[in-house]
Write a protein that holds these residues in place. Structure first.
Motif, PDB file in Angstrom:
ATOM      1  N   LYS A  55      -5.969  -1.913   1.050  1.00 44.07           N
ATOM      2  CA  LYS A  55      -7.055  -2.419   0.208  1.00 44.07           C
ATOM      3  C   LYS A  55      -6.901  -3.927   0.092  1.00 44.07           C
TER       4      LYS A  55
ATOM      5  N   GLU B 156      -3.711   3.712   2.611  1.00 42.00           N
ATOM      6  CA  GLU B 156      -4.959   2.987   2.819  1.00 42.00           C
ATOM      7  C   GLU B 156      -4.781   1.550   2.369  1.00 42.00           C
TER       8      GLU B 156
ATOM      9  N   ALA C 188       0.833  -1.200   0.000  1.00 41.54           N
ATOM     10  CA  ALA C 188       0.000   0.000   0.000  1.00 41.54           C
ATOM     11  C   ALA C 188       0.874   1.259   0.000  1.00 41.54           C
TER      12      ALA C 188
ATOM     13  N   ASP D 161      -3.902  -5.432  -1.560  1.00 45.88           N
ATOM     14  CA  ASP D 161      -2.612  -5.357  -0.884  1.00 45.88           C
ATOM     15  C   ASP D 161      -2.255  -6.648  -0.164  1.00 45.88           C
TER      16      ASP D 161
END
Length: 128
Positions: free
Chosen positions: A120, A118, A107, A123
């Motif tokens: 996700k 952030e 990330a 990732d």
């Protein structure tokens, strides 16, 4: 972090790098590792005596492996101790911790400088 918690940690941990104002950190991640340990201690995950013994063991292992003990690796040992205690106490396995570390690295790699990182779902997928 409360000042009382910081004072308790600094008095219980003799080798903690500090000056007259309290703990000192060379990089932000060191302060974050310190804060995580303080928070977990405050939640009752371990005592400072337990922490100090685990940290001493980690440092001995590192020195046996060639760590020159110049003080620059202190918080690397701190972080390794934190990871091992979190796993030993059943909070998160080392595998889970490493999975999140790797996801965070992915990330961070895709995040422009200065922007919030952030996590996700992608990732957490294996990357080549």
């Amino acid at each position: 972090m409360t000042s009382a918690a910081v004072a308790q940690a600094t008095s219980a941990l003799e080798d903690l790098p500090q000056d007259d104002d309290g703990p000192v950190f060379r990089e932000p991640w060191e302060a974050q590792a310190f804060a995580m340990a303080l928070s977990l201690h405050e939640r009752g995950l371990f005592t400072w005596n337990e922490w100090a013994a685990a940290l001493a063991d980690e440092i001995k292992i590192a020195q046996a492996g060639g760590d020159p003990d110049t003080g620059t690796t202190y918080y690397r040992h701190w972080l390794a101790t934190l990871e091992k205690l979190v796993a030993a106490k059943g909070v998160a396995t080392l595998e889970t911790q490493h999975r999140y570390r790797d996801a965070w690295d992915h990330a961070a790699d895709r995040t422009p400088h200065g922007k919030p990182i952030e996590l996700k779902p992608e990732d957490f997928r294996p990357h080549a």
